[in-house]
Design an enzyme around this catalytic site. Structure first.
Site, short mmCIF file in Angstrom:
data_model
loop_
_atom_site.label_atom_id
_atom_site.label_comp_id
_atom_site.label_asym_id
_atom_site.label_seq_id
_atom_site.Cartn_x
_atom_site.Cartn_y
_atom_site.Cartn_z
CG ASP A 1 -1.59 -1.17 1.61
OD1 ASP A 1 -1.54 -2.13 0.84
OD2 ASP A 1 -2.21 -1.18 2.67
CD GLU B 1 -6.99 -5.10 4.01
OE1 GLU B 1 -6.43 -5.86 4.79
OE2 GLU B 1 -6.70 -5.03 2.81
#
Ligand code: FRU
Length: 539
Positions: A58, A240
Protein backbone atom coordinates in the site's frame (compact mmCIF):
# COMPACT_ATOMS: atom_id res chain seq x y z
CA UNK A 1 -1.75 -11.96 2.92
CA UNK A 2 -0.26 -15.29 3.94
CA UNK A 3 0.53 -17.59 1.09
CA UNK A 4 1.31 -21.26 1.83
CA UNK A 5 3.38 -21.49 -1.36
CA UNK A 6 5.68 -18.85 -0.06
CA UNK A 7 8.50 -21.00 1.34
CA UNK A 8 8.79 -22.98 -1.86
CA UNK A 9 8.68 -19.79 -3.88
CA UNK A 10 11.37 -18.32 -1.66
CA UNK A 11 13.69 -21.25 -2.35
CA UNK A 12 13.02 -21.09 -6.10
CA UNK A 13 13.60 -17.37 -5.98
CA UNK A 14 16.93 -17.76 -4.17
CA UNK A 15 18.14 -20.38 -6.63
CA UNK A 16 17.32 -18.06 -9.51
CA UNK A 17 18.43 -14.87 -7.95
CA UNK A 18 21.70 -15.69 -6.17
CA UNK A 19 23.87 -15.86 -9.30
CA UNK A 20 22.40 -12.55 -10.39
CA UNK A 21 23.21 -11.00 -7.01
CA UNK A 22 26.87 -11.96 -7.26
CA UNK A 23 27.27 -10.96 -10.85
CA UNK A 24 26.22 -7.34 -10.53
CA UNK A 25 27.91 -5.77 -7.52
CA UNK A 26 24.77 -5.55 -5.46
CA UNK A 27 25.09 -3.55 -2.27
CA UNK A 28 24.21 -5.04 1.11
CA UNK A 29 20.50 -4.43 0.57
CA UNK A 30 20.54 -6.35 -2.66
CA UNK A 31 20.09 -3.19 -4.67
CA UNK A 32 21.80 -3.24 -7.98
CA UNK A 33 23.17 0.28 -7.63
CA UNK A 34 26.15 -0.25 -9.92
CA UNK A 35 23.91 -1.16 -12.81
CA UNK A 36 24.70 1.16 -15.70
CA UNK A 37 21.09 1.68 -16.50
CA UNK A 38 19.16 2.40 -13.30
CA UNK A 39 15.66 0.93 -12.74
CA UNK A 40 15.66 -0.91 -16.02
CA UNK A 41 15.44 -4.60 -15.17
CA UNK A 42 13.06 -6.91 -17.00
CA UNK A 43 9.40 -5.88 -16.38
CA UNK A 44 10.49 -2.73 -14.48
CA UNK A 45 7.82 -0.01 -14.93
CA UNK A 46 9.42 3.00 -16.58
CA UNK A 47 7.00 5.79 -15.71
CA UNK A 48 5.31 4.38 -12.63
CA UNK A 49 6.69 4.51 -9.11
CA UNK A 50 8.30 1.32 -7.81
CA UNK A 51 10.77 0.77 -4.96
CA UNK A 52 14.42 0.39 -5.92
CA UNK A 53 14.46 -3.07 -4.40
CA UNK A 54 12.33 -5.54 -2.47
CA UNK A 55 8.73 -5.65 -1.42
CA UNK A 56 6.14 -2.86 -1.59
CA UNK A 57 2.38 -2.83 -0.96
CA UNK A 58 0.00 0.00 0.00
CA UNK A 59 0.87 3.67 -0.56
CA UNK A 60 0.92 5.40 2.84
CA UNK A 61 1.17 8.84 4.41
CA UNK A 62 0.80 10.89 1.26
CA UNK A 63 1.13 14.55 2.17
CA UNK A 64 2.16 17.62 0.20
CA UNK A 65 4.49 19.87 2.15
CA UNK A 66 6.74 22.77 1.13
CA UNK A 67 6.78 21.91 -2.54
CA UNK A 68 7.21 18.17 -2.10
CA UNK A 69 4.75 15.35 -2.60
CA UNK A 70 5.64 12.71 -0.03
CA UNK A 71 4.91 9.10 -0.82
CA UNK A 72 5.46 6.47 1.85
CA UNK A 73 4.69 2.83 1.29
CA UNK A 74 4.40 -0.54 2.99
CA UNK A 75 7.86 -1.99 2.57
CA UNK A 76 9.82 -5.04 3.60
CA UNK A 77 13.48 -4.25 2.90
CA UNK A 78 14.77 -7.80 3.33
CA UNK A 79 12.77 -9.66 0.75
CA UNK A 80 10.56 -9.48 -2.33
CA UNK A 81 7.66 -10.93 -0.36
CA UNK A 82 5.58 -9.40 2.45
CA UNK A 83 7.21 -9.40 5.91
CA UNK A 84 7.81 -7.07 8.87
CA UNK A 85 6.43 -3.81 7.58
CA UNK A 86 8.37 -0.54 7.43
CA UNK A 87 7.40 2.74 5.78
CA UNK A 88 9.54 3.23 2.67
CA UNK A 89 9.76 6.82 1.45
CA UNK A 90 10.07 8.86 -1.74
CA UNK A 91 9.47 12.51 -2.68
CA UNK A 92 8.58 14.29 -5.88
CA UNK A 93 8.06 17.88 -6.92
CA UNK A 94 5.74 16.94 -9.79
CA UNK A 95 4.08 13.61 -8.82
CA UNK A 96 5.89 11.98 -11.75
CA UNK A 97 9.65 11.96 -11.08
CA UNK A 98 10.48 10.39 -7.71
CA UNK A 99 13.53 10.51 -5.51
CA UNK A 100 13.98 7.46 -3.30
CA UNK A 101 14.76 8.36 0.31
CA UNK A 102 15.88 6.15 3.21
CA UNK A 103 13.28 4.12 5.10
CA UNK A 104 11.21 6.55 7.20
CA UNK A 105 9.66 4.40 9.95
CA UNK A 106 10.96 1.10 11.33
CA UNK A 107 9.09 -1.60 13.26
CA UNK A 108 9.61 -1.48 17.05
CA UNK A 109 8.58 -3.27 20.25
CA UNK A 110 4.93 -2.35 19.61
CA UNK A 111 4.90 -4.08 16.25
CA UNK A 112 5.18 -3.81 12.49
CA UNK A 113 4.31 -0.46 10.90
CA UNK A 114 1.12 -1.04 8.91
CA UNK A 115 -0.72 1.41 6.68
CA UNK A 116 -1.72 4.93 7.67
CA UNK A 117 -1.65 8.57 6.69
CA UNK A 118 0.27 11.79 7.26
CA UNK A 119 -0.80 15.40 7.77
CA UNK A 120 0.73 18.79 8.38
CA UNK A 121 -0.23 19.91 11.90
CA UNK A 122 -0.08 23.57 10.92
CA UNK A 123 -1.45 24.91 14.23
CA UNK A 124 0.77 22.60 16.29
CA UNK A 125 -2.30 21.13 17.99
CA UNK A 126 -0.15 18.16 19.00
CA UNK A 127 2.51 20.34 20.60
CA UNK A 128 5.10 18.21 18.78
CA UNK A 129 6.36 21.00 16.53
CA UNK A 130 9.66 22.83 16.85
CA UNK A 131 10.91 26.39 16.39
CA UNK A 132 7.43 27.87 16.22
CA UNK A 133 6.19 25.59 13.43
CA UNK A 134 3.94 22.57 13.48
CA UNK A 135 5.21 19.07 12.67
CA UNK A 136 4.35 16.60 9.98
CA UNK A 137 2.53 13.76 11.74
CA UNK A 138 2.32 10.19 10.49
CA UNK A 139 -0.37 8.02 12.04
CA UNK A 140 -0.25 4.30 11.37
CA UNK A 141 -1.31 0.91 12.69
CA UNK A 142 1.08 -0.94 14.93
CA UNK A 143 0.62 -4.67 14.29
CA UNK A 144 1.96 -6.83 17.11
CA UNK A 145 2.80 -10.14 15.52
CA UNK A 146 3.61 -11.79 18.85
CA UNK A 147 0.19 -11.00 20.25
CA UNK A 148 -1.34 -12.20 17.00
CA UNK A 149 0.50 -15.52 17.23
CA UNK A 150 -0.58 -15.87 20.86
CA UNK A 151 -4.20 -15.80 19.66
CA UNK A 152 -5.11 -12.34 20.92
CA UNK A 153 -7.62 -10.27 18.93
CA UNK A 154 -6.28 -6.92 20.07
CA UNK A 155 -2.97 -6.89 18.22
CA UNK A 156 -3.64 -3.82 16.03
CA UNK A 157 -3.69 -0.27 17.44
CA UNK A 158 -2.94 3.22 16.19
CA UNK A 159 0.30 5.07 16.87
CA UNK A 160 2.06 8.15 15.62
CA UNK A 161 5.44 9.56 14.64
CA UNK A 162 6.37 13.14 13.87
CA UNK A 163 8.96 15.01 11.84
CA UNK A 164 10.25 18.56 12.08
CA UNK A 165 12.67 18.35 9.18
CA UNK A 166 10.45 18.07 6.10
CA UNK A 167 9.90 14.35 6.63
CA UNK A 168 13.59 13.42 6.54
CA UNK A 169 13.62 11.94 10.05
CA UNK A 170 10.75 10.61 12.15
CA UNK A 171 10.45 10.26 15.89
CA UNK A 172 7.86 7.94 17.40
CA UNK A 173 5.55 9.58 19.95
CA UNK A 174 6.44 8.38 23.45
CA UNK A 175 2.77 7.87 24.42
CA UNK A 176 2.07 5.30 21.66
CA UNK A 177 -0.38 3.81 20.99
CA UNK A 178 -2.71 6.80 20.75
CA UNK A 179 -5.74 4.62 20.02
CA UNK A 180 -5.71 1.23 21.77
CA UNK A 181 -7.61 -1.73 20.40
CA UNK A 182 -11.18 -2.07 21.78
CA UNK A 183 -11.40 -5.80 20.92
CA UNK A 184 -11.67 -5.69 17.12
CA UNK A 185 -9.44 -8.07 15.18
CA UNK A 186 -8.99 -5.98 12.02
CA UNK A 187 -8.56 -2.47 13.39
CA UNK A 188 -6.34 -0.53 11.08
CA UNK A 189 -5.23 1.93 8.41
CA UNK A 190 -6.04 5.34 10.00
CA UNK A 191 -6.64 8.21 7.56
CA UNK A 192 -6.68 11.55 9.34
CA UNK A 193 -7.99 14.90 8.09
CA UNK A 194 -8.53 18.33 9.61
CA UNK A 195 -12.22 19.22 10.04
CA UNK A 196 -12.27 22.98 9.88
CA UNK A 197 -15.91 23.63 11.01
CA UNK A 198 -15.12 22.18 14.45
CA UNK A 199 -11.37 22.71 14.36
CA UNK A 200 -10.56 19.08 15.13
CA UNK A 201 -8.95 16.03 13.58
CA UNK A 202 -11.11 13.25 12.16
CA UNK A 203 -9.75 9.71 11.88
CA UNK A 204 -11.38 7.25 9.47
CA UNK A 205 -10.48 3.69 10.39
CA UNK A 206 -11.26 0.21 9.03
CA UNK A 207 -12.76 -2.07 11.70
CA UNK A 208 -13.57 -5.59 10.39
CA UNK A 209 -16.65 -5.08 8.17
CA UNK A 210 -17.22 -1.35 8.74
CA UNK A 211 -15.63 2.06 9.04
CA UNK A 212 -15.32 3.86 12.37
CA UNK A 213 -14.87 7.60 12.84
CA UNK A 214 -12.94 9.20 15.67
CA UNK A 215 -12.10 12.78 16.54
CA UNK A 216 -9.34 14.49 18.46
CA UNK A 217 -8.26 18.02 19.25
CA UNK A 218 -4.60 17.16 19.94
CA UNK A 219 -3.93 13.97 17.93
CA UNK A 220 -3.06 12.17 21.14
CA UNK A 221 -6.46 11.15 22.47
CA UNK A 222 -9.25 9.96 20.22
CA UNK A 223 -12.97 9.61 20.81
CA UNK A 224 -15.25 7.42 18.68
CA UNK A 225 -18.05 9.41 17.02
CA UNK A 226 -19.75 7.05 14.59
CA UNK A 227 -19.55 4.15 12.20
CA UNK A 228 -20.73 3.23 8.73
CA UNK A 229 -20.98 0.36 6.33
CA UNK A 230 -22.03 -2.90 7.97
CA UNK A 231 -25.24 -2.76 5.90
CA UNK A 232 -23.84 -1.31 2.68
CA UNK A 233 -21.54 -2.08 -0.19
CA UNK A 234 -19.27 -5.00 -0.98
CA UNK A 235 -18.57 -7.38 1.88
CA UNK A 236 -16.78 -10.22 0.11
CA UNK A 237 -13.74 -9.60 2.32
CA UNK A 238 -12.26 -7.48 5.07
CA UNK A 239 -12.48 -3.66 4.84
CA UNK A 240 -9.15 -1.86 4.68
CA UNK A 241 -7.48 1.47 3.89
CA UNK A 242 -10.38 3.95 4.00
CA UNK A 243 -10.29 7.62 3.04
CA UNK A 244 -12.88 10.34 3.64
CA UNK A 245 -12.92 13.76 1.99
CA UNK A 246 -15.28 16.51 0.80
CA UNK A 247 -15.61 17.19 -2.92
CA UNK A 248 -17.46 19.74 -4.99
CA UNK A 249 -19.96 18.15 -7.38
CA UNK A 250 -18.91 19.54 -10.75
CA UNK A 251 -22.41 19.85 -12.21
CA UNK A 252 -24.18 21.39 -9.20
CA UNK A 253 -21.46 23.06 -7.15
CA UNK A 254 -22.74 21.46 -3.91
CA UNK A 255 -20.31 19.68 -1.59
CA UNK A 256 -20.61 15.96 -0.98
CA UNK A 257 -18.38 13.61 1.00
CA UNK A 258 -16.69 10.64 -0.60
CA UNK A 259 -15.68 7.58 1.41
CA UNK A 260 -13.21 5.19 -0.21
CA UNK A 261 -12.99 1.67 1.20
CA UNK A 262 -10.67 -1.03 -0.03
CA UNK A 263 -11.88 -4.60 0.24
CA UNK A 264 -9.96 -7.86 0.08
CA UNK A 265 -11.20 -10.12 -1.44
CA UNK A 266 -14.51 -9.29 -3.13
CA UNK A 267 -13.37 -7.03 -6.00
CA UNK A 268 -15.41 -6.88 -9.23
CA UNK A 269 -12.96 -9.09 -11.12
CA UNK A 270 -11.70 -11.08 -8.14
CA UNK A 271 -9.39 -10.39 -5.23
CA UNK A 272 -8.71 -6.91 -3.90
CA UNK A 273 -10.29 -3.65 -5.13
CA UNK A 274 -11.54 -0.28 -3.90
CA UNK A 275 -15.18 0.78 -3.59
CA UNK A 276 -16.64 4.22 -2.86
CA UNK A 277 -19.66 5.79 -1.21
CA UNK A 278 -21.11 9.29 -1.64
CA UNK A 279 -22.95 11.09 1.15
CA UNK A 280 -22.64 13.67 3.92
CA UNK A 281 -20.43 14.00 6.97
CA UNK A 282 -21.41 16.08 10.00
CA UNK A 283 -18.12 15.92 11.85
CA UNK A 284 -19.19 12.73 13.61
CA UNK A 285 -20.75 10.29 11.23
CA UNK A 286 -21.10 9.60 7.51
CA UNK A 287 -24.60 9.27 6.05
CA UNK A 288 -25.20 7.90 2.57
CA UNK A 289 -26.88 10.21 0.09
CA UNK A 290 -30.45 8.97 -0.42
CA UNK A 291 -30.00 8.90 -4.18
CA UNK A 292 -26.71 7.00 -3.93
CA UNK A 293 -27.93 4.45 -1.38
CA UNK A 294 -29.76 2.15 -3.86
CA UNK A 295 -26.47 1.59 -5.70
CA UNK A 296 -24.65 0.36 -2.63
CA UNK A 297 -27.14 -1.85 -0.80
CA UNK A 298 -25.60 -4.78 1.05
CA UNK A 299 -23.57 -6.75 -1.49
CA UNK A 300 -23.58 -4.03 -4.17
CA UNK A 301 -20.64 -1.74 -4.66
CA UNK A 302 -19.52 1.16 -6.84
CA UNK A 303 -15.87 0.65 -7.79
CA UNK A 304 -13.11 3.23 -8.06
CA UNK A 305 -11.44 1.00 -10.65
CA UNK A 306 -12.75 -2.20 -12.27
CA UNK A 307 -9.33 -3.60 -13.15
CA UNK A 308 -7.65 -6.20 -11.03
CA UNK A 309 -4.68 -4.06 -10.04
CA UNK A 310 -5.59 -0.94 -8.11
CA UNK A 311 -5.73 -1.53 -4.39
CA UNK A 312 -5.42 0.37 -1.10
CA UNK A 313 -5.45 3.72 -2.89
CA UNK A 314 -5.95 6.91 -0.88
CA UNK A 315 -5.46 10.63 -1.49
CA UNK A 316 -2.85 13.26 -0.67
CA UNK A 317 -3.42 15.60 2.26
CA UNK A 318 -2.51 19.28 2.46
CA UNK A 319 -2.94 20.04 -1.25
CA UNK A 320 -3.20 23.83 -1.50
CA UNK A 321 -6.57 25.54 -1.96
CA UNK A 322 -5.32 27.11 -5.21
CA UNK A 323 -4.53 23.65 -6.58
CA UNK A 324 -7.72 22.17 -5.10
CA UNK A 325 -7.31 18.72 -6.66
CA UNK A 326 -8.07 15.42 -4.96
CA UNK A 327 -4.96 13.44 -5.88
CA UNK A 328 -5.01 9.67 -5.60
CA UNK A 329 -2.54 6.84 -6.03
CA UNK A 330 -3.10 3.09 -5.59
CA UNK A 331 -1.00 -0.05 -5.28
CA UNK A 332 -0.90 -1.65 -8.72
CA UNK A 333 -1.32 -5.27 -7.68
CA UNK A 334 -3.73 -7.69 -6.08
CA UNK A 335 -3.30 -9.83 -2.97
CA UNK A 336 -4.32 -12.87 -5.09
CA UNK A 337 -0.88 -12.96 -6.69
CA UNK A 338 1.14 -9.92 -5.57
CA UNK A 339 3.80 -12.03 -3.84
CA UNK A 340 4.48 -14.32 -6.77
CA UNK A 341 4.57 -12.02 -9.79
CA UNK A 342 7.73 -12.67 -11.85
CA UNK A 343 9.92 -9.70 -10.90
CA UNK A 344 13.26 -10.34 -9.27
CA UNK A 345 14.79 -7.25 -7.71
CA UNK A 346 11.58 -5.55 -6.51
CA UNK A 347 7.90 -6.44 -6.26
CA UNK A 348 5.03 -4.09 -7.15
CA UNK A 349 4.52 -0.62 -8.51
CA UNK A 350 1.90 2.08 -7.99
CA UNK A 351 -0.80 3.24 -10.37
CA UNK A 352 -0.32 6.56 -12.10
CA UNK A 353 -1.27 9.44 -9.83
CA UNK A 354 -4.87 10.36 -10.61
CA UNK A 355 -7.14 13.32 -10.14
CA UNK A 356 -10.51 12.33 -8.70
CA UNK A 357 -13.60 14.36 -9.52
CA UNK A 358 -17.20 13.99 -8.41
CA UNK A 359 -20.06 14.32 -10.88
CA UNK A 360 -23.81 14.13 -11.00
CA UNK A 361 -24.81 12.44 -14.24
CA UNK A 362 -27.72 10.25 -15.32
CA UNK A 363 -29.36 10.88 -11.93
CA UNK A 364 -26.54 9.66 -9.78
CA UNK A 365 -23.26 10.67 -8.20
CA UNK A 366 -20.22 9.28 -9.89
CA UNK A 367 -16.54 9.38 -9.01
CA UNK A 368 -14.25 9.76 -12.02
CA UNK A 369 -10.49 9.20 -12.19
CA UNK A 370 -8.14 10.74 -14.68
CA UNK A 371 -4.36 10.73 -14.92
CA UNK A 372 -2.80 13.93 -13.53
CA UNK A 373 -1.96 16.71 -15.98
CA UNK A 374 1.71 16.66 -14.93
CA UNK A 375 2.16 13.59 -17.17
CA UNK A 376 2.34 15.99 -20.09
CA UNK A 377 6.00 16.51 -19.17
CA UNK A 378 6.72 12.95 -20.36
CA UNK A 379 5.18 13.43 -23.77
CA UNK A 380 7.30 13.29 -26.92
CA UNK A 381 6.34 12.69 -30.51
CA UNK A 382 2.60 12.48 -31.21
CA UNK A 383 1.41 10.36 -34.14
CA UNK A 384 -2.06 10.72 -35.63
CA UNK A 385 -3.92 7.53 -36.50
CA UNK A 386 -5.87 7.36 -39.71
CA UNK A 387 -9.56 7.95 -39.04
CA UNK A 388 -12.23 6.03 -40.93
CA UNK A 389 -13.89 2.66 -41.24
CA UNK A 390 -11.84 -0.40 -40.33
CA UNK A 391 -12.69 -3.90 -41.42
CA UNK A 392 -10.59 -6.94 -40.67
CA UNK A 393 -7.27 -6.72 -38.91
CA UNK A 394 -5.06 -3.67 -39.35
CA UNK A 395 -1.99 -2.30 -37.62
CA UNK A 396 -2.78 1.17 -36.36
CA UNK A 397 0.65 2.03 -35.08
CA UNK A 398 4.03 0.47 -34.45
CA UNK A 399 6.05 1.97 -31.63
CA UNK A 400 9.22 0.08 -32.58
CA UNK A 401 11.63 0.62 -29.70
CA UNK A 402 9.31 2.92 -27.87
CA UNK A 403 6.91 0.84 -25.80
CA UNK A 404 5.95 3.67 -23.41
CA UNK A 405 2.81 5.13 -24.89
CA UNK A 406 -0.21 7.26 -24.30
CA UNK A 407 -2.94 6.14 -26.69
CA UNK A 408 -6.08 8.21 -27.19
CA UNK A 409 -8.89 6.72 -29.27
CA UNK A 410 -12.38 7.85 -30.15
CA UNK A 411 -14.71 5.43 -31.93
CA UNK A 412 -18.27 5.57 -33.11
CA UNK A 413 -20.27 3.31 -30.80
CA UNK A 414 -21.00 0.24 -32.97
CA UNK A 415 -24.65 -0.81 -33.06
CA UNK A 416 -23.58 -4.36 -32.23
CA UNK A 417 -20.40 -6.36 -31.68
CA UNK A 418 -17.09 -5.25 -30.19
CA UNK A 419 -14.24 -2.85 -30.74
CA UNK A 420 -11.12 -4.93 -30.06
CA UNK A 421 -7.64 -3.38 -29.92
CA UNK A 422 -4.50 -5.43 -29.48
CA UNK A 423 -1.11 -4.45 -28.08
CA UNK A 424 1.44 -7.05 -29.09
CA UNK A 425 5.13 -7.89 -29.38
CA UNK A 426 7.17 -9.99 -31.80
CA UNK A 427 6.85 -13.04 -29.50
CA UNK A 428 3.17 -13.36 -30.35
CA UNK A 429 2.19 -12.20 -26.88
CA UNK A 430 -0.58 -9.64 -26.64
CA UNK A 431 -3.11 -7.89 -24.47
CA UNK A 432 -6.55 -7.05 -25.90
CA UNK A 433 -8.78 -4.25 -24.72
CA UNK A 434 -11.88 -2.52 -25.99
CA UNK A 435 -15.62 -2.17 -25.75
CA UNK A 436 -18.47 -4.60 -26.28
CA UNK A 437 -21.58 -2.74 -27.40
CA UNK A 438 -23.89 -5.73 -26.80
CA UNK A 439 -23.02 -5.95 -23.12
CA UNK A 440 -22.13 -2.20 -22.90
CA UNK A 441 -18.91 -3.08 -21.14
CA UNK A 442 -15.21 -2.38 -21.46
CA UNK A 443 -12.74 -5.21 -21.20
CA UNK A 444 -9.06 -6.00 -20.87
CA UNK A 445 -7.97 -9.52 -21.76
CA UNK A 446 -4.49 -10.48 -20.55
CA UNK A 447 -4.88 -14.24 -21.21
CA UNK A 448 -2.05 -14.19 -23.76
CA UNK A 449 -0.03 -11.32 -22.37
CA UNK A 450 3.07 -13.29 -21.36
CA UNK A 451 3.95 -15.12 -18.16
CA UNK A 452 0.94 -16.09 -16.07
CA UNK A 453 2.20 -19.44 -14.79
CA UNK A 454 2.81 -18.04 -11.32
CA UNK A 455 -0.90 -17.93 -10.39
CA UNK A 456 -4.20 -19.39 -11.59
CA UNK A 457 -5.88 -16.11 -10.65
CA UNK A 458 -3.90 -13.97 -13.09
CA UNK A 459 -4.73 -14.70 -16.74
CA UNK A 460 -8.18 -13.87 -18.02
CA UNK A 461 -10.56 -11.40 -19.57
CA UNK A 462 -11.76 -8.77 -17.14
CA UNK A 463 -14.76 -6.57 -17.75
CA UNK A 464 -16.35 -3.35 -16.53
CA UNK A 465 -19.93 -2.33 -17.22
CA UNK A 466 -19.93 1.17 -18.71
CA UNK A 467 -21.77 3.55 -16.43
CA UNK A 468 -23.82 4.82 -19.37
CA UNK A 469 -23.97 4.55 -23.16
CA UNK A 470 -23.44 7.24 -25.74
CA UNK A 471 -22.62 7.68 -29.41
CA UNK A 472 -18.87 7.87 -28.99
CA UNK A 473 -16.51 5.56 -27.18
CA UNK A 474 -13.48 7.36 -25.72
CA UNK A 475 -10.51 5.40 -24.51
CA UNK A 476 -7.33 6.83 -23.05
CA UNK A 477 -4.64 4.25 -22.41
CA UNK A 478 -1.32 4.55 -20.63
CA UNK A 479 0.95 1.67 -21.60
CA UNK A 480 4.07 0.95 -19.55
CA UNK A 481 6.37 -2.08 -19.80
CA UNK A 482 4.16 -4.15 -17.48
CA UNK A 483 0.88 -2.28 -17.04
CA UNK A 484 -2.04 -0.84 -18.91
CA UNK A 485 -4.43 1.75 -17.49
CA UNK A 486 -7.63 2.33 -19.41
CA UNK A 487 -9.55 5.53 -18.67
CA UNK A 488 -12.76 5.23 -20.67
CA UNK A 489 -15.32 7.98 -21.29
CA UNK A 490 -13.31 10.72 -19.58
CA UNK A 491 -12.54 8.63 -16.51
CA UNK A 492 -16.04 7.26 -15.92
CA UNK A 493 -14.89 3.66 -16.25
CA UNK A 494 -11.34 2.77 -15.30
CA UNK A 495 -9.42 -0.50 -15.57
CA UNK A 496 -5.88 -1.03 -14.32
CA UNK A 497 -4.12 -4.25 -15.26
CA UNK A 498 -0.56 -5.52 -14.98
CA UNK A 499 1.13 -8.16 -17.19
CA UNK A 500 4.52 -9.77 -17.79
CA UNK A 501 5.40 -10.23 -21.48
CA UNK A 502 8.83 -11.55 -22.45
CA UNK A 503 9.44 -8.26 -24.25
CA UNK A 504 7.45 -5.00 -24.15
CA UNK A 505 4.43 -4.56 -26.39
CA UNK A 506 5.26 -2.32 -29.32
CA UNK A 507 2.45 -2.56 -31.80
CA UNK A 508 -1.20 -1.50 -31.76
CA UNK A 509 -3.60 -3.40 -34.00
CA UNK A 510 -7.29 -3.21 -34.55
CA UNK A 511 -8.80 -6.69 -34.57
CA UNK A 512 -11.69 -7.78 -36.68
CA UNK A 513 -15.02 -7.27 -34.95
CA UNK A 514 -18.41 -8.51 -36.08
CA UNK A 515 -19.05 -5.21 -37.90
CA UNK A 516 -16.85 -2.54 -39.38
CA UNK A 517 -15.53 -0.13 -36.80
CA UNK A 518 -15.25 3.62 -37.22
CA UNK A 519 -12.31 5.42 -35.70
CA UNK A 520 -13.28 9.08 -35.34
CA UNK A 521 -9.84 10.17 -34.19
CA UNK A 522 -6.81 8.71 -32.52
CA UNK A 523 -3.23 9.46 -31.50
CA UNK A 524 -0.30 7.65 -30.00
CA UNK A 525 2.23 9.66 -28.01
CA UNK A 526 5.74 8.54 -27.05
CA UNK A 527 6.39 8.89 -23.33
CA UNK A 528 9.78 9.14 -21.67
CA UNK A 529 10.88 7.18 -18.64
CA UNK A 530 11.00 8.93 -15.27
CA UNK A 531 14.29 7.61 -13.86
CA UNK A 532 17.78 9.01 -14.45
CA UNK A 533 20.06 6.57 -16.22
CA UNK A 534 22.56 6.45 -13.36
CA UNK A 535 21.58 5.50 -9.82
CA UNK A 536 23.82 8.22 -8.36
CA UNK A 537 21.74 10.92 -9.99
CA UNK A 538 18.65 9.58 -8.20
CA UNK A 539 19.93 10.12 -4.66
C1 FRU B 1 -3.82 -3.68 2.72
C2 FRU B 1 -3.18 -4.08 4.04
C3 FRU B 1 -3.56 -3.10 5.13
C4 FRU B 1 -2.45 -3.26 6.11
C5 FRU B 1 -1.26 -3.49 5.20
C6 FRU B 1 -0.21 -4.38 5.76
O1 FRU B 1 -3.16 -4.15 1.61
O2 FRU B 1 -3.57 -5.41 4.38
O3 FRU B 1 -4.84 -3.29 5.68
O4 FRU B 1 -2.27 -2.13 6.93
O5 FRU B 1 -1.77 -4.03 4.00
O6 FRU B 1 0.92 -4.41 4.95
Amino acid sequence: MFNPNTSLKRIIFLINFLPFLFSCNADQNGKNLKNDFYMNEKHRPQFHFSPEAHWMNDPNGMVFFEGEYHLFYQHYPDSTIWGPMHWGHAVSSDLIHWEHLPIAIYPDSLGYIFSGSAVYDENNTSGLGANGTGPLIAIFTHHDVNQEKAGSTTFQYQSMAFSNDKGRSWEKYEGNPVLPNPGIKNFRDPKVMWYEPEKKWIMTLAADDRIKFYSSSDFKSWEETGEFGAEHGGHGGVWECPDLFPMPVEETGETKWVLLVSINPGGPNGGSAAQYFVGDFDGKKFTLDVGFAPHVTLGNAKWVDHGKDNYAGVTWSNISKEDGRRLFIGWMSNWLYAQVVPTEVWRSANTLPRNLTLHYAANQFELRSNPVKELVSLEGEIKKLEPGLYEGEKTLSAFANHPLQKIALKFKNPTSGSIVLRLSNSKNEYIDFGYNSDSTSYFVDRSKAGDSTFSNDFAGKHTALASYTKNEIDMLIYLDVSSLELFADSGRTVMTQIFFPSEPFNQLTIIEGSNSIELIEGTTTDLTRIWPDKADAAH
